[in-house]
Enzyme design. Structure first.
Site: not given
Ligand SMILES: *[C@@H]1O[C@H](CO)[C@@H](O)[C@H](O)[C@H]1NC(C)=O
Ligand SMILES: *[C@@H]1O[C@H](CO)[C@@H](O)[C@H](O)[C@H]1NC(C)=O
Ligand SMILES: *[C@@H]1O[C@H](CO)[C@@H](O)[C@H](O)[C@H]1NC(C)=O
Length: 303
Positions: A36, A110-111, A228, A284
């Site tokens: 994202m 991530s996503q 994170d 992250h």
């Protein structure tokens, strides 16, 4: 002949001859899916990582997925194009790409992690061998404390929508992050109304195809970022989550129902030694190239 000209010819020769010998290895192609707020091709992000992989493994074919026609669409689609559509879009791209027909390894950020997992579960043409995910949200998120570089107005807006209306049809259909919103205080709502994550996690009913395709992986490796501040709870990066009914105590994958009932084949993968849990210090997706080279490229991508 001056020294510069000599070096030009000699160095060229060295480059060409070493390329010819390094060429002997035919590496499995790699597909990358960005996260994202990112795109396929920023040189300071996945674009740069792609060229580093190409330098480390000469001759390797690397695809960094672009969701849409251009980088602007790619960025926007990370927020507003439903994951089901994104997965279909990528499935079509893979179907049409003969260089991926013999199979590939996949790395999700991530996503992009859970989207790649949906891809292997749903897209028969995606002959994925290894799936490596970094900072993924395999069990969703409950909270978005730091929206990864978004300006704070947009971030606040997204957070408000998620807190109050994540499972409303309109929000589910129009905000990507709502599709992996997982409210542990309302597990039933999540299972029923999540339009993406609860489906690919076989929460409500078991789709045997999803199980079979996931079990077929040679390896499923998950990287968790110990510090994170974006993903809540961080354990989601290792497929864990809050114990149902509260939002404090975190349960790891091996204690969860999805594992114990083996709804998704994760227990079977684990028993075959095909599930890897990797941790790294940092926020992250804050990893260095030397770390990535040693722990991901050399470990998973160099055969
Ligand atoms: C090296 O790879 C390139 C492109 O993949 C190919 O055209 C070339 O023939 C290969 N060279 C050798 C020596 O294998
Ligand atoms: C299971 O998933 C496959 C692949 O996406 C799909 O074609 C099939 O319709 C699903 N089955 C059920 C019962 O939902
Ligand atoms: C990151 O988290 C780990 C584990 O909680 C901790 O030991 C470490 O000190 C933290 N590192 C930083 C830089 O905060």
């Amino acid at each position: 002949m001056n020294k510069g000209a000599f070096c030009f010819i000699a160095c060229l020769w060295v480059t060409v001859s070493s390329a010819a010998t390094e060429n002997d290895t035919v590496y499995t192609p790699v597909v990358l899916w960005h996260g994202m707020g990112d795109t396929c091709c920023y040189p300071f992000s996945i674009g740069g990582l792609k060229s580093n992989i190409e330098k480390a493994l000469p001759g390797i074919y690397v695809v960094s997925l672009k969701i849409g026609k251009n980088i602007v669409q790619d960025l926007e689609n990370g927020y507003f194009m439903h994951p089901n559509k994104q997965v279909e879009f990528v499935c079509d791209q893979i179907k049409a790409n003969s260089l991926l027909a013999e199979g590939f390894n996949a790395v999700g950020f991530s996503q992009g992690s859970q989207f790649l997992r949906a891809l292997v579960q749903r897209c028969p043409e995606a002959k994925m061998k290894k799936l490596i995910t970094l900072g993924g949200q395999h069990q969703g998120v409950y909270g978005l404390p730091d929206c990864a570089g978004l300006n704070s107005n947009t971030c606040d807006y997204i957070r408000r929508m998620l807190n109050h209306a994540a499972y409303y049809g309109f929000v589910q259909n129009n905000l990507v992050q709502a599709t992996y919103w997982h409210d542990p205080l309302n597990e039933d709502m999540y299972k029923k109304y999540s339009t993406f994550l609860s489906d690919i996690n076989n929460e409500l009913s078991i789709n045997d195809t999803y199980r079979e395709r996931l079990i077929n992986l040679d390896k499923f490796a998950m990287v968790k970022f110990l510090n994170d501040t974006v993903v809540q709870p961080v354990e989601s990066e290792w497929f864990g989550f809050y114990e149902p009914g509260q939002a404090k105590i975190v349960m790891d994958l091996r204690s969860s129902a999805i594992y114990e009932q083996d709804r998704l084949g994760l227990k079977q993968l684990d028993e075959q030694g095909k599930l890897d849990f990797i941790e790294v210090e940092g926020d992250h997706l804050q990893f260095s190239w030397p770390w990535f080279k040693k722990n991901i490229v050399d470990t998973y991508l160099s055969d």
